[in-house]
Write an enzyme that holds these catalytic residues in place. Structure first.
Site, short mmCIF file in Angstrom:
data_model
loop_
_atom_site.label_atom_id
_atom_site.label_comp_id
_atom_site.label_asym_id
_atom_site.label_seq_id
_atom_site.Cartn_x
_atom_site.Cartn_y
_atom_site.Cartn_z
N ASP A 199 -13.96 11.13 33.77
CA ASP A 199 -13.40 9.78 33.91
C ASP A 199 -12.00 9.84 33.33
O ASP A 199 -11.82 10.00 32.11
CB ASP A 199 -14.27 8.78 33.13
CG ASP A 199 -13.77 7.35 33.25
OD1 ASP A 199 -12.59 7.14 33.60
OD2 ASP A 199 -14.57 6.42 33.01
N SER A 241 2.16 5.81 45.82
CA SER A 241 2.05 4.86 46.91
C SER A 241 3.42 4.24 47.18
O SER A 241 4.29 4.23 46.30
CB SER A 241 1.05 3.75 46.54
OG SER A 241 1.12 2.68 47.46
N TYR A 272 -1.68 -2.92 40.65
CA TYR A 272 -1.58 -1.67 41.41
C TYR A 272 -0.12 -1.23 41.52
O TYR A 272 0.21 -0.08 41.24
CB TYR A 272 -2.20 -1.85 42.79
CG TYR A 272 -2.22 -0.59 43.62
CD1 TYR A 272 -3.06 0.46 43.31
CD2 TYR A 272 -1.38 -0.47 44.74
CE1 TYR A 272 -3.07 1.62 44.08
CE2 TYR A 272 -1.39 0.69 45.52
CZ TYR A 272 -2.24 1.72 45.18
OH TYR A 272 -2.25 2.87 45.94
N ALA A 301 2.38 -2.15 39.64
CA ALA A 301 2.89 -1.80 38.32
C ALA A 301 2.47 -0.39 37.92
O ALA A 301 3.27 0.38 37.38
CB ALA A 301 2.37 -2.81 37.28
N SER A 302 1.22 -0.02 38.21
CA SER A 302 0.73 1.31 37.84
C SER A 302 1.44 2.40 38.63
O SER A 302 1.73 3.48 38.09
CB SER A 302 -0.78 1.40 38.05
OG SER A 302 -1.11 1.40 39.43
N LYS A 303 1.75 2.13 39.89
CA LYS A 303 2.41 3.14 40.72
C LYS A 303 3.91 3.23 40.41
O LYS A 303 4.48 4.32 40.46
CB LYS A 303 2.18 2.84 42.20
CG LYS A 303 0.72 2.96 42.63
CD LYS A 303 0.14 4.35 42.34
CE LYS A 303 -1.26 4.51 42.92
NZ LYS A 303 -1.83 5.86 42.67
#
Length: 271
Positions: free
Chosen positions: A63, A141, A154, A156-158
């Site tokens: 994980d 992405s 999503y 923000a994370s990319k």
């Protein structure tokens, strides 16, 4: 870089793009360490790849939101193969909710997988990849170049992943390692089915028209070719390239185009 006999770590390998990456790299003769939470599925995949392609594949339950799991993944690779040539940070999760409606824990969960999972695995693998002058891949992405409504966490994370990989690339200009930012467009995989809703539950059915998207197998081939050619950035669709271009010269127009595109989703969040 030819992939035969290279040691490749793939996170999120049990389904979607990760599973296709495992198959594509095995087909090209690489030995694999496959990491994911779904251990039984992962073991079955590893066994089938060994049988079909004559390579060695090892399943490791991992994980990526747990730093100690990422450390174990890298240590297991070294115990088994003694080296690391390629790390593919593929594990990812999405979300679908307007920021006004979403619990902050949803954004944190997405960031923990997409960004911190990449950071943890890269941190532990980097010393070994420096030895082999290998490659680090982040499966990002187009959402890392343009914020998408209903997917604030999503995007923000990319964006964070892209910035991390970009800085890492510059830090290592003289070390001989290669860093690839791989950006598929919308891909027909299970990431939207497992996307988190406003309360953090999986949304289930995809809201997008999957039949019009690129396949995970197509994405895997582009990434494998990029690793062999030591590419820098892989923008995989014409629409993606246009998005990156417009974000630089006509950002206001792009805002409207993105809004109108997302508004056409089934059960759109945009009214």
């Amino acid at each position: 870089m030819k992939l035969k006999d290279k040691t490749v770590i793939i996170t999120g390998a049990s389904s979607g793009i990760g599973k296709s990456l495992a198959t594509e790299f095995a087909k090209r003769g690489a030995n694999l360490i496959l990491g994911a939470r779904q251990f039984v599925t992962l073991c079955e995949l590893a066994q089938s790849l060994e049988k079909e392609f004559g390579i060695k594949a090892v399943a490791v339950q991992c994980d990526v939101t747990h730093e100690e799991d990422c450390d174990h993944l890298i240590k297991q690779t070294l115990v088994t193969f003694g080296k690391i040539d390629i790390l593919i940070n593929n594990a990812g999760i999405s979300m679908r909710a307007l920021f006004n409606d979403a619990d902050v824990k949803v954004l944190k969960a997405v960031m923990d997988v997409n960004f911190w999972g990449t950071v943890y695995c890269t941190k532990y693998a980097l010393p070994e990849i420096l030895k082999t002058k290998g490659t680090i891949v982040g499966v990002s992405s187009i959402a890392g170049y343009k914020g998408l409504p209903g997917r604030t966490g999503y995007s923000a994370s990319k964006f964070a992943m892209n910035g991390f990989l970009d800085a890492l690339r510059v830090e290592n200009i003289k070390t001989g390692i290669n860093v690839i930012t791989a950006c598929p467009g919308f891909t027909a995989s299970n990431i939207r089915n497992t996307a988190l809703d406003q309360s953090g539950q999986q949304q289930g059915e995809s809201t997008l028209h999957e039949e019009k998207m690129m396949t995970s197998d197509e994405v895997a081939k582009i990434i494998a070719n990029g690793v062999e050619n030591r590419a820098r950035t892989l923008i995989m669709t014409g629409r993606g390239k246009l998005t990156v271009f417009l974000s630089k010269i006509l950002p206001g127009l792009l805002d409207k185009l993105v809004y109108n595109t997302i508004a056409k989703e089934k059960n759109s969040l945009l009214k």
